[in-house]
Scaffold this motif. Structure first.
Motif, PDB file in Angstrom:
ATOM      1  N   ASP A  39      17.355  36.513  25.039  1.00  0.00           N
ATOM      2  CA  ASP A  39      18.656  37.080  24.696  1.00  0.00           C
ATOM      3  C   ASP A  39      19.625  36.046  24.138  1.00  0.00           C
ATOM      4  N   CYS A  40      19.092  34.846  23.751  1.00  0.00           N
ATOM      5  CA  CYS A  40      19.903  33.762  23.184  1.00  0.00           C
ATOM      6  C   CYS A  40      20.998  33.306  24.157  1.00  0.00           C
ATOM      7  N   LYS A  41      20.737  33.576  25.424  1.00  0.00           N
ATOM      8  CA  LYS A  41      21.756  33.210  26.423  1.00  0.00           C
ATOM      9  C   LYS A  41      21.599  31.772  26.877  1.00  0.00           C
ATOM     10  N   ARG A  42      20.337  31.321  26.986  1.00  0.00           N
ATOM     11  CA  ARG A  42      20.081  29.962  27.478  1.00  0.00           C
ATOM     12  C   ARG A  42      19.982  29.009  26.313  1.00  0.00           C
ATOM     13  N   LYS A  43      20.468  27.780  26.558  1.00  0.00           N
ATOM     14  CA  LYS A  43      20.361  26.733  25.548  1.00  0.00           C
ATOM     15  C   LYS A  43      18.958  26.142  25.572  1.00  0.00           C
ATOM     16  N   LYS A  44      18.564  25.575  24.428  1.00  0.00           N
ATOM     17  CA  LYS A  44      17.254  24.948  24.327  1.00  0.00           C
ATOM     18  C   LYS A  44      17.192  23.708  25.203  1.00  0.00           C
ATOM     19  N   GLY A  45      16.044  23.420  25.705  1.00  0.00           N
ATOM     20  CA  GLY A  45      15.817  22.203  26.483  1.00  0.00           C
ATOM     21  C   GLY A  45      14.343  22.001  26.675  1.00  0.00           C
ATOM     22  N   VAL A  46      13.943  21.024  27.477  1.00  0.00           N
ATOM     23  CA  VAL A  46      12.532  20.738  27.731  1.00  0.00           C
ATOM     24  C   VAL A  46      12.113  21.488  28.973  1.00  0.00           C
ATOM     25  N   ARG A  68      23.825  55.572  10.807  1.00  0.00           N
ATOM     26  CA  ARG A  68      22.585  56.245  10.427  1.00  0.00           C
ATOM     27  C   ARG A  68      21.390  55.754  11.267  1.00  0.00           C
ATOM     28  N   CYS A  69      21.705  55.124  12.420  1.00  0.00           N
ATOM     29  CA  CYS A  69      20.648  54.678  13.350  1.00  0.00           C
ATOM     30  C   CYS A  69      19.638  53.771  12.663  1.00  0.00           C
ATOM     31  N   ASP A  70      20.095  52.910  11.761  1.00  0.00           N
ATOM     32  CA  ASP A  70      19.185  52.035  11.017  1.00  0.00           C
ATOM     33  C   ASP A  70      19.382  50.565  11.360  1.00  0.00           C
ATOM     34  N   GLN A  71      20.173  50.272  12.451  1.00  0.00           N
ATOM     35  CA  GLN A  71      20.406  48.886  12.866  1.00  0.00           C
ATOM     36  C   GLN A  71      19.729  48.665  14.209  1.00  0.00           C
ATOM     37  N   PRO A  72      18.782  47.655  14.280  1.00  0.00           N
ATOM     38  CA  PRO A  72      18.089  47.406  15.550  1.00  0.00           C
ATOM     39  C   PRO A  72      19.053  46.924  16.632  1.00  0.00           C
ATOM     40  N   GLN A  73      18.775  47.295  17.873  1.00  0.00           N
ATOM     41  CA  GLN A  73      19.597  46.901  19.015  1.00  0.00           C
ATOM     42  C   GLN A  73      18.669  46.373  20.109  1.00  0.00           C
ATOM     43  N   CYS A  74      18.879  45.088  20.499  1.00  0.00           N
ATOM     44  CA  CYS A  74      18.024  44.467  21.514  1.00  0.00           C
ATOM     45  C   CYS A  74      18.607  44.708  22.902  1.00  0.00           C
ATOM     46  N   ILE A  75      17.721  44.907  23.860  1.00  0.00           N
ATOM     47  CA  ILE A  75      18.124  45.086  25.257  1.00  0.00           C
ATOM     48  C   ILE A  75      17.371  44.048  26.084  1.00  0.00           C
ATOM     49  N   PRO A  76      18.079  43.105  26.711  1.00  0.00           N
ATOM     50  CA  PRO A  76      19.539  42.921  26.709  1.00  0.00           C
ATOM     51  C   PRO A  76      20.021  42.482  25.335  1.00  0.00           C
ATOM     52  N   ALA A  77      21.312  42.604  25.122  1.00  0.00           N
ATOM     53  CA  ALA A  77      21.895  42.296  23.826  1.00  0.00           C
ATOM     54  C   ALA A  77      21.786  40.805  23.518  1.00  0.00           C
ATOM     55  N   CYS A  78      21.702  40.488  22.211  1.00  0.00           N
ATOM     56  CA  CYS A  78      21.614  39.095  21.771  1.00  0.00           C
ATOM     57  C   CYS A  78      23.011  38.460  21.875  1.00  0.00           C
ATOM     58  N   GLU A  79      23.076  37.322  22.527  1.00  0.00           N
ATOM     59  CA  GLU A  79      24.353  36.634  22.717  1.00  0.00           C
ATOM     60  C   GLU A  79      24.415  35.392  21.841  1.00  0.00           C
ATOM     61  N   ASN A  80      25.580  34.738  21.890  1.00  0.00           N
ATOM     62  CA  ASN A  80      25.789  33.450  21.223  1.00  0.00           C
ATOM     63  C   ASN A  80      25.425  33.515  19.737  1.00  0.00           C
ATOM     64  N   GLY A  81      25.827  34.594  19.079  1.00  0.00           N
ATOM     65  CA  GLY A  81      25.629  34.699  17.627  1.00  0.00           C
ATOM     66  C   GLY A  81      24.228  35.109  17.205  1.00  0.00           C
ATOM     67  N   GLY A  82      23.363  35.450  18.148  1.00  0.00           N
ATOM     68  CA  GLY A  82      22.006  35.880  17.784  1.00  0.00           C
ATOM     69  C   GLY A  82      22.000  37.293  17.209  1.00  0.00           C
ATOM     70  N   THR A  83      20.970  37.582  16.391  1.00  0.00           N
ATOM     71  CA  THR A  83      20.843  38.906  15.777  1.00  0.00           C
ATOM     72  C   THR A  83      19.538  39.550  16.193  1.00  0.00           C
ATOM     73  N   CYS A  84      19.566  40.874  16.331  1.00  0.00           N
ATOM     74  CA  CYS A  84      18.368  41.619  16.740  1.00  0.00           C
ATOM     75  C   CYS A  84      17.533  41.949  15.501  1.00  0.00           C
TER      76      CYS A  84
END
Length: 694
Positions: free
Chosen positions: A526-533, A490-506
């Motif tokens: 896009d949750c692709k990079r790990k956290k750091g300084v 029903r087109c009611d779920q958000p979709q991020c571009i680029p897609a969310c990776e590593n278990g992330g949600t849009c």
């Protein structure tokens, strides 16, 4: 007491002791005047001592013995009093046109000598207040002192009455109210008209020199005979005496301080009396005015009032009209015809307007009007009527006859011939016409489609999806085509571009921007990079809103956010950070530095400025801080923490972008201006919002 005859005084002794009265009367009858004065004083004291205390038998004792011979000249009539007399209404009361017999009892005792001429002048004027006439008011005048004297019998000759009053000579003796009242009763009894209202008006400035028993008797006699007694008390008076004279009717007592008020008082008295006789549908107030009940008007409330005008008649009772001949209805506005209009309506008295097919004075004669178009006029039990030819009908046989179905979507124009309305066709006009094809249905009316299941729209070409496609369009029954950044049945779920990776949600932010919500340890976008300084060389300037809309508490929280952010940016040799507080003016700032301690101390020392929100000033100073930095060629990042409530900032934003300053916006508060935030940030991924600083 002494009463004066023509030649010699007559002595009278009042009291209950008959024996003493006879002896004293004989003894004093021959006394010399000089000795009489001394013995008179002794007699007064003796009678007071021997009285039984009864008001009805004892002389009046409470300071009421007045001088029989008060000497003094009459006072002049002041100019003010002359103006008052001239201004008094000298015409009869307008609604007092009723027969009355009125006796004026005028005090002629010695105490009125000072203003006797003034009193006569006022009384002469007062006669104008009475509507004197043969069938109206008859007026008599009696002057009283020790003995009453008839000055004028009851008369309708106003000029003679005025002449009598002007020529009256003052009696100049004591005050015998009981004899005065008795004389007035006699005048009314002997000379008054039968079945006529009788009135006595007593005017006196003194009090009776005699007992009250006889006064009460004469007052009661007047009351029994229906005589209305008024009294005008001038100066000092006793209320009990006044009540006896009027038989206890307080509204018949008028008290005035001096004779100068007499004319106005008589005017009020006459109005009160006339009102009591003439006020038919109301109540009299203290000034003698007839206050009407609802539904009546006029001086005597005798005129009925109708809220709506009686157009052809007159108002005879409240809201009740009496109509002229030929008119009827509540307001006499409905014409009446006699006899009634049998087959028509009455449009004016005696004039009928007949219905079609009828004529005559009462519309009782049948007539074929208009003429029978396709038939002939014949007489029937109900009058003349048309007899139509085959294929025709109607009162005048002008209506053709067709199949009954023709009348639904057409018109019968000739016997058996149906002319269809627009949008219909067929012999009986029952076939609908649609200008465009019903793609998923059938034509049921002019340009009206009935759609098959799962379709809608004027031409049945719009698919139906239930539930609706939230962020897309329905292309087939139950099938959605989603817009960009949305997915799902029903087109009611958000979709991020680029897609969310590593278990992330849009997720969708308050400003409608789609962003990834990363799991711990991963970074946006896009949750692709790990956290750091962060270690890339850059100059970072925080521009914090210090205007009144933020408030001291949220400003303090904003400072803490900046202090905590320096840990993520790893302020040092690679990353330099500065802070500017803006409002109406630049209150505090910390220049770009690599010294964490200096930066932290500078932020903590900042105090809330309050005032307005001049964002353009803040952006201008941020550009200046970047330009003054010693390092050149490094990345420039501006972080704005504000509700963006200002408007005059667009030129400064353009200059920032021209100078390669990358702007991030943290929009704060429920009153933030999201449209302004979108103008400031070049990229939707540079926008972050929160309801408050905390």
């Amino acid at each position: 007491s002494v009463e004066y005859g023509e030649d010699s005084p007559i002595f009278r002794v009042d009291g209950d002791d008959v024996h003493t009265k006879k002896k004293l009367t004989r003894a004093f009858s021959g006394l010399h005047w000089g000795f009489l004065v001394v013995v008179g004083l002794f007699l007064l004291a003796a009678l007071v001592t021997q009285g039984d205390g009864s008001d009805d038998s004892s002389p009046i004792q409470e300071g009421v013995v007045e001088s029989l011979f008060e000497v003094g000249s009459a006072p002049d009539i002041s100019p003010a009093l002359e103006r008052q007399i001239a201004q008094i209404h000298e015409t009869p009361v307008e609604y007092c046109d009723v027969p009355m017999d009125v006796v004026l009892l005028v005090d002629g005792s010695g105490s009125v000598a000072r203003y006797w001429d003034l009193e006569k002048d006022v009384l002469t004027k007062a006669t104008h207040l009475f509507p004197i006439g043969q069938d109206k008011v008859h007026l008599g005048v009696i002057q009283f002192s020790g003995e009453p004297r008839v000055e004028s019998e009851l008369s309708s000759d106003s000029n003679a009455i005025r002449s009598t009053i002007e020529s009256m000579a003052l009696i100049r003796s004591g005050t015998s109210l009981d004899k005065a009242l008795d004389a007035a009763n006699d005048m009314l009894h002997l000379h008054g008209r039968k079945d006529t209202e009788q009135v006595i008006i007593m005017i006196s400035d003194g009090q009776s020199n005699f007992g009250l028993r006889r006064l009460r008797q004469h007052a009661q006699t007047a009351n029994r005979e229906g005589t209305d007694v008024f009294v005008v008390a001038v100066g000092e008076y006793r209320d009990d005496v006044l009540n006896i004279i009027t038989s206890g009717r307080a509204n018949r007592i008028f008290k005035i301080a001096s004779v100068s008020s007499l004319l106005a008082t008589l005017d009020t008295m006459i109005r009160v009396k006339c009102c009591s006789m003439s006020c038919n549908n109301g109540n009299c107030d203290g000034a003698g005015t007839c206050v009407c009940q609802s539904g009546f008007t006029g001086p005597t409330c005798a005129v009925a009032h109708c809220d709506d005008e009686c157009l052809h008649g007159k108002c005879v009772r409240p809201n009740e009209c009496e109509c002229e001949s030929g008119w009827g209805g509540p307001t006499c506005s409905v014409p009446v015809c006699t006899p009634n209009c049998v087959n028509g309506k009455c449009i004016s008295p005696g004039h009928c307007e007949c219905n079609a097919g009828w004529t005559g004075a009462s519309c009782s004669i049948a007539q074929c009007t208009p003429e029978c178009v396709h038939g002939s006029c014949v007489n029937t039990a109900s009058g003349a009527a048309c007899q139509c030819k085959e294929g025709w009908t109607g009162a005048d046989c002008s209506t053709p006859v067709c199949n009954a179905l023709c009348e639904q979507h057409g018109k019968c124009t000739a016997p058996g011939i149906c002319t269809c309305d627009q949008g219909w066709s067929g012999k009986t006009c029952t076939t609908a016409v649609c200008s465009s094809k019903c793609e998923q249905g059938e034509c049921v009316g002019p340009n009206t489609c009935t759609c098959a299941e799962g379709w809608s729209g004027l031409l049945c070409n719009q698919a139906i999806c239930e539930p609706e496609c939230a962020q897309g369009s329905c292309v087939q029954p139950g099938v959605c085509a989603c817009r960009s950044e949305w997915t799902g049945p029903r087109c009611d779920q958000p979709q991020c571009i680029p897609a969310c990776e590593n278990g992330g949600t849009c997720v969708v932010q308050n400003n409608g921007v789609h962003v990834c919500q990363c799991t711990d340890g991963y970074l946006l976008p896009d949750c692709k990079r790990k956290k750091g300084v962060c270690t890339d060389p850059m100059n970072v300037v925080f521009l914090i809103d210090g205007s009144g809309s933020v408030g001291p508490a949220d400003f303090k929280t904003g400072k803490k956010i900046i202090i905590d952010s320096q840990k993520q940016f790893n302020v040092g040799p690679s990353i330099h950070m500065g802070v500017i507080q803006y409002g109406d003016w630049i209150k505090d700032y910390v220049a770009l530095t690599s010294d964490k301690a200096l930066l932290t101390q500078g932020i903590e020392d900042m105090s809330f400025s309050g005032g307005g929100n001049n964002l353009a000033l803040g952006l201008r100073n941020a550009r200046g801080m970047f330009n003054e930095a010693s390092r050149k060629g490094v990345k420039k990042v501006l972080v704005l923490v504000s509700d963006a409530s200002d408007y005059n900032f667009e030129q400064e934003v353009k200059l920032c972008r021209k100078e390669d300053i990358e702007i991030y916006v943290i929009g704060i508060g429920s009153e933030r201006r999201d449209n302004n935030i979108q103008k400031i940030a070049a990229d939707k991924h540079h926008i972050y919002t929160a309801k408050s600083f905390s």
